[in-house]
Design a protein around this motif. Structure first.
Motif, mmCIF file in Angstrom:
data_model
loop_
_atom_site.group_PDB
_atom_site.id
_atom_site.type_symbol
_atom_site.label_atom_id
_atom_site.label_comp_id
_atom_site.label_asym_id
_atom_site.label_seq_id
_atom_site.Cartn_x
_atom_site.Cartn_y
_atom_site.Cartn_z
ATOM 1 N N ARG A 29 1.924 -5.216 -13.022
ATOM 2 C CA ARG A 29 2.408 -3.887 -12.663
ATOM 3 C C ARG A 29 2.190 -3.592 -11.180
ATOM 4 N N VAL A 30 1.061 -4.050 -10.633
ATOM 5 C CA VAL A 30 0.818 -3.881 -9.204
ATOM 6 C C VAL A 30 1.840 -4.675 -8.404
ATOM 7 N N ASN A 31 2.132 -5.888 -8.849
ATOM 8 C CA ASN A 31 3.142 -6.703 -8.162
ATOM 9 C C ASN A 31 4.474 -5.974 -8.077
ATOM 10 N N ASP A 32 4.859 -5.327 -9.161
ATOM 11 C CA ASP A 32 6.130 -4.598 -9.177
ATOM 12 C C ASP A 32 6.129 -3.474 -8.140
ATOM 13 N N VAL A 33 4.995 -2.789 -8.020
ATOM 14 C CA VAL A 33 4.884 -1.718 -7.024
ATOM 15 C C VAL A 33 5.143 -2.254 -5.629
ATOM 16 N N PHE A 34 4.506 -3.370 -5.275
ATOM 17 C CA PHE A 34 4.599 -3.862 -3.907
ATOM 18 C C PHE A 34 5.904 -4.600 -3.628
ATOM 19 N N HIS A 35 6.560 -5.113 -4.663
ATOM 20 C CA HIS A 35 7.926 -5.614 -4.461
ATOM 21 C C HIS A 35 8.838 -4.462 -4.044
ATOM 22 N N ARG A 36 8.595 -3.282 -4.621
ATOM 23 C CA ARG A 36 9.439 -2.130 -4.325
ATOM 24 C C ARG A 36 9.173 -1.548 -2.946
ATOM 25 N N VAL A 37 7.908 -1.596 -2.498
ATOM 26 C CA VAL A 37 7.564 -0.902 -1.249
ATOM 27 C C VAL A 37 7.423 -1.839 -0.052
ATOM 28 N N LYS A 39 9.258 -3.446 2.125
ATOM 29 C CA LYS A 39 9.970 -3.196 3.377
ATOM 30 C C LYS A 39 9.604 -1.845 3.992
ATOM 31 N N ARG A 40 8.928 -1.008 3.219
ATOM 32 C CA ARG A 40 8.504 0.296 3.731
ATOM 33 C C ARG A 40 6.980 0.418 3.723
ATOM 34 N N TYR A 41 6.297 -0.729 3.836
ATOM 35 C CA TYR A 41 4.840 -0.725 3.701
ATOM 36 C C TYR A 41 4.170 0.127 4.773
ATOM 37 N N ASP A 42 4.602 -0.005 6.022
ATOM 38 C CA ASP A 42 3.999 0.802 7.088
ATOM 39 C C ASP A 42 4.259 2.287 6.858
ATOM 40 N N VAL A 43 5.458 2.610 6.371
ATOM 41 C CA VAL A 43 5.760 4.006 6.035
ATOM 42 C C VAL A 43 4.813 4.491 4.941
ATOM 43 N N MET A 44 4.559 3.617 3.953
ATOM 44 C CA MET A 44 3.649 3.961 2.868
ATOM 45 C C MET A 44 2.262 4.302 3.406
ATOM 46 N N GLY A 109 7.137 -12.178 3.021
ATOM 47 C CA GLY A 109 8.408 -12.340 3.722
ATOM 48 C C GLY A 109 8.520 -11.403 4.912
ATOM 49 N N VAL A 110 8.063 -10.171 4.732
ATOM 50 C CA VAL A 110 8.055 -9.213 5.833
ATOM 51 C C VAL A 110 7.127 -9.705 6.939
ATOM 52 N N GLY A 111 5.958 -10.219 6.552
ATOM 53 C CA GLY A 111 4.991 -10.697 7.532
ATOM 54 C C GLY A 111 5.494 -11.874 8.348
ATOM 55 N N ARG A 112 6.129 -12.826 7.691
ATOM 56 C CA ARG A 112 6.661 -13.991 8.407
ATOM 57 C C ARG A 112 7.698 -13.566 9.445
ATOM 58 N N ASP A 113 8.578 -12.660 9.047
ATOM 59 C CA ASP A 113 9.599 -12.174 9.985
ATOM 60 C C ASP A 113 8.951 -11.482 11.178
ATOM 61 N N ARG A 114 7.934 -10.696 10.934
ATOM 62 C CA ARG A 114 7.259 -9.982 12.015
ATOM 63 C C ARG A 114 6.528 -10.958 12.946
ATOM 64 N N ALA A 204 11.484 10.997 -1.317
ATOM 65 C CA ALA A 204 12.476 11.398 -0.314
ATOM 66 C C ALA A 204 12.726 10.295 0.708
ATOM 67 N N VAL A 205 11.662 9.588 1.099
ATOM 68 C CA VAL A 205 11.784 8.576 2.152
ATOM 69 C C VAL A 205 12.252 7.235 1.608
ATOM 70 N N THR A 206 11.741 6.859 0.445
ATOM 71 C CA THR A 206 12.022 5.518 -0.084
ATOM 72 C C THR A 206 12.776 5.531 -1.418
ATOM 73 N N GLY A 207 12.937 6.713 -2.014
ATOM 74 C CA GLY A 207 13.585 6.792 -3.315
ATOM 75 C C GLY A 207 12.676 6.392 -4.454
ATOM 76 N N ASP A 208 11.375 6.319 -4.214
ATOM 77 C CA ASP A 208 10.433 5.801 -5.205
ATOM 78 C C ASP A 208 9.201 6.695 -5.242
ATOM 79 N N ALA A 209 9.102 7.549 -6.259
ATOM 80 C CA ALA A 209 7.919 8.409 -6.404
ATOM 81 C C ALA A 209 6.830 7.733 -7.216
ATOM 82 N N ASP A 210 7.209 6.916 -8.212
ATOM 83 C CA ASP A 210 6.222 6.339 -9.127
ATOM 84 C C ASP A 210 5.228 5.433 -8.416
ATOM 85 N N SER A 211 5.705 4.631 -7.456
ATOM 86 C CA SER A 211 4.799 3.732 -6.736
ATOM 87 C C SER A 211 3.744 4.529 -5.984
ATOM 88 N N TYR A 212 4.162 5.628 -5.372
ATOM 89 C CA TYR A 212 3.225 6.441 -4.606
ATOM 90 C C TYR A 212 2.269 7.186 -5.519
#
Length: 258
Positions: A29-37, A39-44, A109-114, A204-212
């Motif tokens: 379940r935690v994995n699912d949360v972070f797959h969703r967020v 690309k918006r991790y810094d925003v999180m 994947g985000v980290g490698r690109d950065r 509002a920012v990511t379309g995902d309230a449940d993860s937050y």
């Protein structure tokens, strides 16, 4: 469903926020949360901390004081986007080598690109693995860091034992994590912000309230500062201490393998 904090004895392994889950279910379940967020991790983190996570991470690196000599190695766990690892490499004048480990491929994947964009690919490597079973030999690293990730590990005791195992004698453990607010007025303001505002802003920012919602609840389940320090000691670390940031909204825990 329990809203009480877990203690030094454990309990996070069956806690998905305020929900009680079976042992083994949390990780998926935690994995699912972070797959969703991912690309918006810094925003999180900006939402969770009001942007203060950047200051706290800088303070973490200052306390770590990375060596500027070659061959100094750090393992940054649950740091898939590279935010902490990049700070460490830069603080070492690009002499340190950082291994970023995360169980979530989307975050990596985000980290490698950065890393490519920052010109730090030669100083960093990204490994997909579980903090509870590190794929490294004993005494491999000079330092182990983890920022805002330990509360998402189901069996924290196993992760701490693995941290101790892979550190060299004299190695440093540092963990930055949201914690218990210790100022009477600030705690009520922070609770109101966390439970009423963060999930709505996240939607509002990511379309995902449940993860937050999960992330807010997971902070309230994490052990208090003295209890987590006791867990670090039980793993074998010495000279264990912590520093509170912003009244205890976050705490930076330190331990040494001596």
């Amino acid at each position: 469903m329990s809203q009480q904090r877990t203690g030094a004895h454990g309990g996070m392994e069956t806690s998905f926020g305020f929900q009680d889950v079976s042992d083994g279910e949390k990780q998926t379940r935690v994995n699912d949360v972070f797959h969703r967020v991912a690309k918006r991790y810094d925003v999180m983190n900006d939402l969770m901390s009001g942007g203060l996570h950047r200051v706290w991470k800088d303070s973490m690196i200052a306390w770590l004081a990375p060596s500027k000599t070659a061959n100094w190695k750090v393992l940054d766990v649950a740091g898939g986007t590279g935010d902490v690892a990049f700070r460490i490499v830069e603080a070492s004048n690009r002499n340190a080598h950082a291994t970023v480990l995360d169980i979530n491929g989307s975050m990596l994947g985000v980290g490698r690109d950065r890393a490519e964009k920052k010109g730090l690919a030669d100083n960093t490597e990204f490994v997909e693995a579980n903090a509870e079973e590190l794929p490294f030999e004993n005494a491999s690293f000079d330092a182990y860091t983890i920022a805002f990730g330990i509360r998402n590990v189901p069996h924290i005791d196993r992760a701490l034992s693995e941290a101790f195992r892979v550190l060299k004698p004299g190695g440093r453990f540092l963990c930055l994590e949201f914690s218990e607010v210790e100022l009477p007025v600030l705690d009520k303001i922070y609770d109101a912000w966390s439970f009423n505002a963060i999930p709505k802003i996240g939607k509002a920012v990511t379309g995902d309230a449940d993860s937050y919602q999960y992330l807010v609840e997971s902070i309230r389940k994490f052990p208090r500062q003295p209890d987590f320090a006791e867990m670090i000691r039980k793993a074998g670390f010495e000279r264990v201490s912590w520093r509170n940031f912003t009244g205890g909204i976050a705490a930076l825990h330190s331990g040494w393998k001596l």
